[in-house]
Design an enzyme around this catalytic site. Structure first.
Site, PDB file in Angstrom:
ATOM      1  CG  HIS A 144       0.909   3.984  -3.883  1.00  0.00           C
ATOM      2  ND1 HIS A 144       1.312   2.741  -4.411  1.00  0.00           N
ATOM      3  CD2 HIS A 144      -0.328   4.334  -4.369  1.00  0.00           C
ATOM      4  CE1 HIS A 144       0.522   2.154  -5.084  1.00  0.00           C
ATOM      5  NE2 HIS A 144      -0.467   2.840  -5.151  1.00  0.00           N
ATOM      6  CG  HIS A 146      -4.627   5.487  -2.811  1.00  0.00           C
ATOM      7  ND1 HIS A 146      -4.694   5.673  -4.201  1.00  0.00           N
ATOM      8  CD2 HIS A 146      -3.715   4.227  -2.817  1.00  0.00           C
ATOM      9  CE1 HIS A 146      -4.365   4.980  -4.998  1.00  0.00           C
ATOM     10  NE2 HIS A 146      -3.615   3.974  -4.105  1.00  0.00           N
TER      11      HIS A 146
END
Length: 203
Positions: A144, A146
């Protein structure tokens, strides 16, 4: 094909009515059910991945964006107001195990999403961050990215107060650069031998 049409319909519906009102308060909208890992059965370890559960609609999340490759949600433990995560729908435990096409799909959404986040939070800057591995602070082993909106003097990172010094180019640093270049050439040759060309250029 019918499953894909249902997913698109669910996606459109979620944009029209992203929050469900229950007794006067907005609840988390559930993400549309879509198979993790491109429709394959989940592998061992994926069934306890919180991001996989979010993607499957089995865990709550505040969704900001979604397409066929990835979703963007608000971080449930944000560093600041508007802290968001771009998550691929396929389960890849780290950035280095994620196919380049998926990374490209995720990164291509950064300008769109970051502009919206900065506009709404009143920020004019943001950090783009990937924690890759435990020593780097990764706690959820599903790739992922940010997006962390920033304001001047918000003192978010203690490392920003550390004084940076110019790199001293000595034998040790030169050897480090040589070893990294050699490693890149090895990976490039390995990919070429498997029919996955590389555009690596070494001076």
């Amino acid at each position: 094909m019918e499953a894909r049409a249902r997913r698109r319909l669910a996606l459109l519906s979620s944009h029209v009515n992203p929050l469900v009102e229950t007794s006067g308060t907005a609840s988390f909208s559930s993400l549309m059910a879509s198979a993790c890992n491109g429709g394959n059965e989940m592998k061992k370890g994926e069934d306890d991945c919180v991001f996989c559960r979010v993607i499957l609609g089995e865990a709550p999340a505040l969704k900001l964006y979604e397409d066929d490759e990835c979703v963007c949600i608000l971080d449930t433990y944000p560093l600041c107001h508007g802290h968001s995560l771009i998550i691929p729908k396929g389960h890849y435990p780290s950035l280095d195990t994620t196919p380049p096409s998926i990374i490209g799909a995720m990164c291509s959404k950064v300008p769109l999403i970051s502009k919206a986040v900065m506009k709404v939070t009143g920020c004019d800057s943001f950090n783009l961050l990937v924690n890759n591995g435990a020593a780097a602070g990764q706690v959820i082993y599903h790739t992922h990215i940010h997006i962390i909106p920033r304001k001047a003097n918000d003192c978010l990172w203690t490392s920003e107060s550390l004084r940076r010094r110019p790199m001293k180019v000595d034998q040790e640093v030169s050897q480090l650069a040589d070893r990294i270049r050699e490693s890149l050439m090895f990976v490039s040759r390995y990919k070429d031998s498997k029919g996955q060309g590389s555009s690596l250029v070494v001076n």
